[in-house]
Design a protein around this motif. Structure first.
Motif, short mmCIF file in Angstrom:
data_model
loop_
_atom_site.label_atom_id
_atom_site.label_comp_id
_atom_site.label_asym_id
_atom_site.label_seq_id
_atom_site.Cartn_x
_atom_site.Cartn_y
_atom_site.Cartn_z
N ASP A 340 4.78 -6.06 -10.01
CA ASP A 340 4.71 -6.22 -8.56
C ASP A 340 4.89 -4.87 -7.88
OD1 ASP A 340 5.05 -6.84 -5.86
OD2 ASP A 340 6.10 -8.72 -6.28
N SER A 341 3.78 -4.24 -7.51
CA SER A 341 3.85 -2.90 -6.92
C SER A 341 4.56 -2.90 -5.56
CB SER A 341 2.44 -2.32 -6.78
OG SER A 341 1.65 -3.13 -5.93
N LYS A 342 4.37 -3.97 -4.79
CA LYS A 342 5.00 -4.05 -3.47
C LYS A 342 6.51 -4.11 -3.61
CE LYS A 342 5.04 -6.72 0.81
NZ LYS A 342 4.52 -7.93 1.52
N ARG A 343 6.98 -4.98 -4.51
CA ARG A 343 8.42 -5.11 -4.73
C ARG A 343 9.02 -3.78 -5.19
NH1 ARG A 343 10.11 -9.18 -9.37
NH2 ARG A 343 8.72 -7.79 -10.52
N THR A 344 8.36 -3.15 -6.12
CA THR A 344 8.86 -1.89 -6.66
C THR A 344 8.99 -0.83 -5.57
OG1 THR A 344 7.83 -2.33 -8.81
CG2 THR A 344 8.42 -0.06 -8.34
N GLU A 345 7.93 -0.67 -4.79
CA GLU A 345 7.95 0.39 -3.78
C GLU A 345 8.98 0.10 -2.70
OE1 GLU A 345 4.82 3.40 -1.67
OE2 GLU A 345 4.07 1.56 -2.58
N GLU A 346 9.16 -1.16 -2.33
CA GLU A 346 10.16 -1.51 -1.31
C GLU A 346 11.56 -1.15 -1.78
OE1 GLU A 346 9.61 -5.62 -0.48
OE2 GLU A 346 7.95 -5.30 0.93
N ARG A 349 11.74 2.90 -2.21
CA ARG A 349 11.64 3.63 -0.93
C ARG A 349 12.97 3.65 -0.19
NH1 ARG A 349 8.30 0.52 2.11
NH2 ARG A 349 6.41 1.25 1.06
N LYS A 359 -0.65 3.23 -10.21
CA LYS A 359 -1.25 1.89 -10.32
C LYS A 359 -2.28 1.90 -11.43
CE LYS A 359 -0.39 0.80 -5.45
NZ LYS A 359 -0.95 0.40 -4.15
#
Length: 360
Positions: A340-346, A349, A359
């Motif tokens: 889950d790229s969104k979860r990771t970046e959140e 960050r 990616k």
């Protein structure tokens, strides 16, 4: 120590890939089966001379190819160092450091320390004692220079010779009285040395491990590791003598440090039976974070930390605790994978601006 650049050619399912890394956090994200874990494994390979997941070298060559090559550029003590691992079918693995080929692969282990946390680590809890011994041996090989690994290799060679002798005696009733004492003396010599190193290590390691687990769980459970060895109660030479008749019947050596085990517990109960999936994962992560701290203390080199799919089966509170643990000194460069790229970046960050997302 940091890894600045990684080049992968024909390794597992990766055809040709090059990465330039952040000095802090690097995230491999994407669907399952596209090479996230294999990218982490390539980094592990450069430090430990072998795959973490598949130690049969030829199986790591990409399907349809004849070789694989891994190359890393490290920054260690303010100096760039180049490490290359190359393998061709039917030939020995070659490891080069700054263009120089090692005579023995074991000479490289410990020069570029690395710690990996992976779902495959569950085998440490659920599989047999040999899995836990491999963890123990892999770690001690990185901190004991070549002394520990050399003793272990010599012990295993003599053990194999003794087992062959026992089998010959059982099948042919040949006398082995002249040769057996020589093997027993050698097993006792190397085995006693290995036992003492393992025993001393566990005494130092367990408090570090318990501290890491307490941070992750916020003190909700108490965990422990005990070193189980036949040599705790009797010297190896006497054990071999007492169990000689039994060994003839079994056709193998039943006593020695090759039977050692680590006993994992939570709140005084066996980890395997009484811990939830989340508790087991927390236990394994704490085990590896303690490994990191021990390696750093012993070598004065900051290991690379590889985190493969650590967000699965952990609640948000424990995930947050882990991430905050690993961004603080002495931790330095971290590599992680997630679907889950969104979860990771959140998550990343919020902690640091110094990161890269790859990616795949």
């Amino acid at each position: 120590m940091i890894l600045k650049r990684l080049y992968i050619l024909n390794f597992k399912n990766i055809a040709d890939k090059e990465f330039s890394f952040s000095e802090k956090i690097n995230c491999f994200v994407g669907n399952n089966g596209i090479g996230k874990t294999n990218s982490l494994d390539a980094i592990y390979h450069l430090g430990m001379t072998k795959s973490y997941f598949n130690t049969t070298t030829s199986y790591n060559i990409r399907l349809g190819e004849e070789f694989y090559l891994l190359e890393g550029t490290f920054l260690k003590e303010n100096r760039e160092e180049n490490v290359v691992c190359s393998v061709k079918k039917g030939q020995k693995k070659v490891i080069k450091r700054n263009g120089k080929i090692y005579d023995k692969l074991s000479e490289h282990i410990g020069a570029f320390p690395v710690v990996i946390v992976s779902p495959a680590d569950r085998d440490l809890i659920h599989e047999g004692s040999d899995t836990r011994r491999k963890f123990l041996d892999g770690m001690l090989s990185q901190v004991q220079s070549s002394a520990y690994l050399d003793a272990l290799l010599r012990y295993n060679k003599v053990l194999s010779q003794r087992n062959s002798l026992l089998k010959q005696f059982y099948e042919n009733q040949h006398t082995i009285t002249d040769t057996l004492p020589i093997y027993d003396d050698q097993l006792d010599h190397y085995g006693t040395k290995i036992f003492q190193i393992r025993k001393d290590f566990i005494r130092e390691f367990v408090p570090i491990f318990q501290e890491q687990y307490a941070h992750i769980s916020k003190g909700k459970e108490k965990v422990d590791i005990q070193y189980d060895s036949q040599l705790n109660n009797q010297d190896l030479k006497n054990l071999l003598k007492v169990h000689f008749s039994q060994d003839i019947s079994l056709q193998y050596t039943s006593q020695g440090i090759h039977k050692d085990d680590l006993i994992f517990s939570i709140n005084g109960q066996p980890m395997k039976k009484f811990a939830s999936q989340g508790q087991q994962k927390s236990f394994l992560i704490a085990l590896k974070l303690a490994q990191f701290h021990y390696l750093y203390k012993a070598t004065e080199v900051t290991p690379l930390l590889l985190l493969d799919d650590i967000f699965d089966k952990l609640d948000n509170e424990r995930v947050s605790q882990i991430i905050h643990l690993v961004i603080s000194p002495p931790f330095r460069q971290i590599f992680l994978s997630d679907t889950d790229s969104k979860r990771t970046e959140e998550i990343i960050r919020e902690i640091t601006p110094n990161y890269q997302i790859f990616k795949l």
